[in-house]
Design an enzyme around this catalytic site. Structure first.
Site, PDB file in Angstrom:
ATOM      1  N   TRP A 102       0.878  -1.175   0.000  1.00 39.89           N
ATOM      2  CA  TRP A 102       0.000   0.000   0.000  1.00 39.89           C
ATOM      3  C   TRP A 102       0.913   1.222   0.000  1.00 39.89           C
ATOM      4  O   TRP A 102       1.822   1.309   0.827  1.00 39.89           O
ATOM      5  CB  TRP A 102      -0.893  -0.033   1.235  1.00 39.89           C
ATOM      6  CG  TRP A 102      -1.848   1.113   1.375  1.00 39.89           C
ATOM      7  CD1 TRP A 102      -2.725   1.555   0.434  1.00 39.89           C
ATOM      8  CD2 TRP A 102      -2.037   1.935   2.529  1.00 39.89           C
ATOM      9  NE1 TRP A 102      -3.454   2.605   0.932  1.00 39.89           N
ATOM     10  CE2 TRP A 102      -3.055   2.857   2.220  1.00 39.89           C
ATOM     11  CE3 TRP A 102      -1.463   1.980   3.797  1.00 39.89           C
ATOM     12  CZ2 TRP A 102      -3.498   3.812   3.122  1.00 39.89           C
ATOM     13  CZ3 TRP A 102      -1.907   2.928   4.697  1.00 39.89           C
ATOM     14  CH2 TRP A 102      -2.913   3.836   4.366  1.00 39.89           C
ATOM     15  N   ASP A 129      -0.079  -5.135   9.681  1.00 41.66           N
ATOM     16  CA  ASP A 129      -1.105  -4.144   9.358  1.00 41.66           C
ATOM     17  C   ASP A 129      -2.344  -4.847   8.810  1.00 41.66           C
ATOM     18  O   ASP A 129      -2.316  -5.382   7.700  1.00 41.66           O
ATOM     19  CB  ASP A 129      -0.545  -3.145   8.331  1.00 41.66           C
ATOM     20  CG  ASP A 129      -1.556  -2.063   8.009  1.00 41.66           C
ATOM     21  OD1 ASP A 129      -2.352  -1.716   8.902  1.00 41.66           O
ATOM     22  OD2 ASP A 129      -1.554  -1.567   6.870  1.00 41.66           O
ATOM     23  N   LYS A 180     -13.062  -0.399   6.651  1.00 42.58           N
ATOM     24  CA  LYS A 180     -13.730  -1.208   5.613  1.00 42.58           C
ATOM     25  C   LYS A 180     -14.752  -2.153   6.236  1.00 42.58           C
ATOM     26  O   LYS A 180     -15.878  -2.244   5.769  1.00 42.58           O
ATOM     27  CB  LYS A 180     -12.722  -2.029   4.813  1.00 42.58           C
ATOM     28  CG  LYS A 180     -11.370  -1.382   4.637  1.00 42.58           C
ATOM     29  CD  LYS A 180     -11.320  -0.369   3.517  1.00 42.58           C
ATOM     30  CE  LYS A 180     -10.026   0.413   3.608  1.00 42.58           C
ATOM     31  NZ  LYS A 180      -9.649   1.138   2.452  1.00 42.58           N
TER      32      LYS A 180
HETATM   33  C1  PLP Z   1      -3.224  -2.068   4.009  1.00 47.14           C
HETATM   34  C2  PLP Z   1      -3.856  -0.840   4.579  1.00 47.14           C
HETATM   35  N1  PLP Z   1      -3.431  -0.376   5.747  1.00 47.14           N
HETATM   36  C3  PLP Z   1      -3.973   0.709   6.306  1.00 47.14           C
HETATM   37  C4  PLP Z   1      -4.986   1.396   5.691  1.00 47.14           C
HETATM   38  C5  PLP Z   1      -5.515   2.642   6.329  1.00 47.14           C
HETATM   39  O1  PLP Z   1      -6.693   2.455   6.988  1.00 47.14           O
HETATM   40  P1  PLP Z   1      -7.567   3.709   7.405  1.00 47.14           P
HETATM   41  O2  PLP Z   1      -8.300   4.144   6.191  1.00 47.14           O
HETATM   42  O3  PLP Z   1      -8.445   3.184   8.495  1.00 47.14           O
HETATM   43  O4  PLP Z   1      -6.643   4.763   7.906  1.00 47.14           O
HETATM   44  C6  PLP Z   1      -5.467   0.955   4.472  1.00 47.14           C
HETATM   45  C7  PLP Z   1      -6.538   1.684   3.789  1.00 47.14           C
HETATM   46  O5  PLP Z   1      -6.780   1.585   2.635  1.00 47.14           O
HETATM   47  C8  PLP Z   1      -4.888  -0.192   3.901  1.00 47.14           C
HETATM   48  O6  PLP Z   1      -5.286  -0.666   2.721  1.00 47.14           O
END
Ligand code: PLP
Length: 406
Positions: free
Chosen positions: A128, A219, A254
């Site tokens: 990401w 994560d 999500k």
């Molecule tokens: C792998 C990953 N980690 C962290 C996040 C971040 O999450 P948040 O939107 O709750 O900050 C995302 C969001 O798309 C993600 O895909």
């Protein structure tokens, strides 16, 4: 006065969403951003979350403590590690309510960089995009470890999930890392590839992490979308069982549709309860200096879902329905593409897990999809399967078949 300020080029994903919004074509389809849409193309609110937030109502909320709501933190610990996890009972886990998963990543990154300043971060190739940005923002040097194996796209495999990863190269890379370096891992639904490690591969990776005395930063933003809540948390729970210095960043964006409520948390496993207190204390200090306390509404809503046995069970089932809809869309893509091009193996679409698929589309093919078919996919070829539905799946599958046939 501000002439010397550098212009921000913009975030690649969010910029594409803006381009999409401005696209006048009525039949446009957005498969770029990581948001779950239902079969009507709407962002759903799970009924369990709706009931919980209605119970909460809208009233003046006092500030939460720096570390967040006590009940939310307790529930989060149990959801992630299992209700009767001995580490929780021994109070060896520091838990902080954070501003979504991103806030958890940044809080953990700040802590590690402050107390282990020489530690570097290693992320999967690819990962990401914002992992890199968040850790660099905290002062980290960021490197990549081998992960996705593009050469396996279109090749037949026997083992579900035991494909798509340059596993030997990944292990060799991890073997060479110095003590206390941080390895960012995706416990389930790898973003952006959808390619996960098998249980056996996790066991091997965690063994190396233990031997090399690395810090595993897990994560998890898609719990429940891969398989079951328990099996999606396998890597985190196994790392805790092995007593590794686990950091786990979690997001309810999500799976509870609490995107804008900024609801997530960070868990850190310490060797002793005293050390867990030290970690928590430093995290409270960071929070106090940065934003003082987390938002209340999302955390309390999640707490109301998780602390009520019926609502919690209902919520998990609702997430499984989302997971199953994503699986059905994967299957449909596979069926249409395989029927149109039987000589090719498109089974990667059904092997990958979670919201995203690394499609193997080249940049030129991605641009053709956008220009000719008004279908928006990231330049990397990442396609958000959760943006597909019964109304657009045939259009997308046929457009994909056309550009793949180039
Ligand atoms: C792998 C990953 N980690 C962290 C996040 C971040 O999450 P948040 O939107 O709750 O900050 C995302 C969001 O798309 C993600 O895909």
């Amino acid at each position: 006065m501000y002439q010397h300020v550098e212009a921000y080029a913009g975030d690649p994903i969010l910029s594409l969403v803006e381009t999409f919004k401005q696209d006048p074509r009525p039949n446009k389809i957005n498969l770029s951003i990581g948001i779950y849409f239902d079969n009507e193309g709407k962002m759903p609110l799970p009924e369990s979350v709706r009931v919980a937030s209605e119970r909460l109502g809208i009233k003046t909320q006092a500030y939460l403590p720096m570390e967040g709501h006590a009940g939310f933190r307790e529930q989060l610990g149990q959801l992630m590690l299992g209700a009767d996890n001995p580490a929780l009972q021994a109070k060896r886990v520091a838990v902080v309510q954070t501003l979504g998963g991103s806030g958890a990543l940044r809080l953990g990154a700040d802590f590690i960089h402050r107390w282990f300043p020489n530690a570097k971060l290693h992320v999967s190739d690819p990962t990401w995009d914002n992992h890199r940005g968040i850790f660099m923002g905290a002062g980290f040097t960021v490197q990549t470890y081998p992960y996705y194996d593009a050469a396996t796209i279109g090749v037949k495999f026997d083992e579900m999930c035991a494909y798509g990863v340059k596993f030997d190269e990944m292990c060799a890379y991890l073997q060479g890392l110095p003590e206390n370096d941080v390895v960012l891992l995706h416990p389930c639904c790898h973003n952006p590839t959808g390619v996960d490690l098998s249980v056996e591969q996790w066991d091997t990776v965690l063994k190396i992490v233990a031997e090399r005395k690395l810090i595993p930063f897990m994560d998890i933003a898609y719990m429940g979308f891969g398989d079951t809540f328990d099996s999606d948390a396998y890597a985190i729970r196994r790392a805790v069982d092995l007593n590794l210095p686990v950091f786990a960043s979690c997001s309810f964006s999500k799976n509870m549709s609490l995107y804008g409520q900024r609801t997530g948390g960070l868990l850190v496993l310490a060797p002793t309860a005293d050390e867990a207190e030290l970690i928590l204390g430093q995290m409270k200090l960071t929070v106090r200096r940065m934003y003082s306390s987390p938002p209340a509404q999302g955390g309390l809503t999640a707490y109301n879902v998780l602390s009520d046995a019926d609502l919690s069970a209902q919520w998990q089932n609702e997430v499984y329905e989302m997971r199953d809809r994503i699986r059905a869309m994967r299957q449909k893509l596979y069926d249409v593409l395989s029927a149109r091009q039987p000589e090719k193996d498109y089974s990667y679409f059904i092997r990958q897990r979670g919201m995203f698929s690394y499609t193997g589309l080249s940049v030129a093919q991605v641009h053709r999809l956008r220009d000719e078919f008004a279908i928006y996919v990231l330049d990397t070829g990442r396609l958000c399967i959760a943006g597909l539905n019964d109304s657009n799946i045939d259009t997308v599958a046929n457009a994909l078949a056309t550009v793949f046939a180039e």
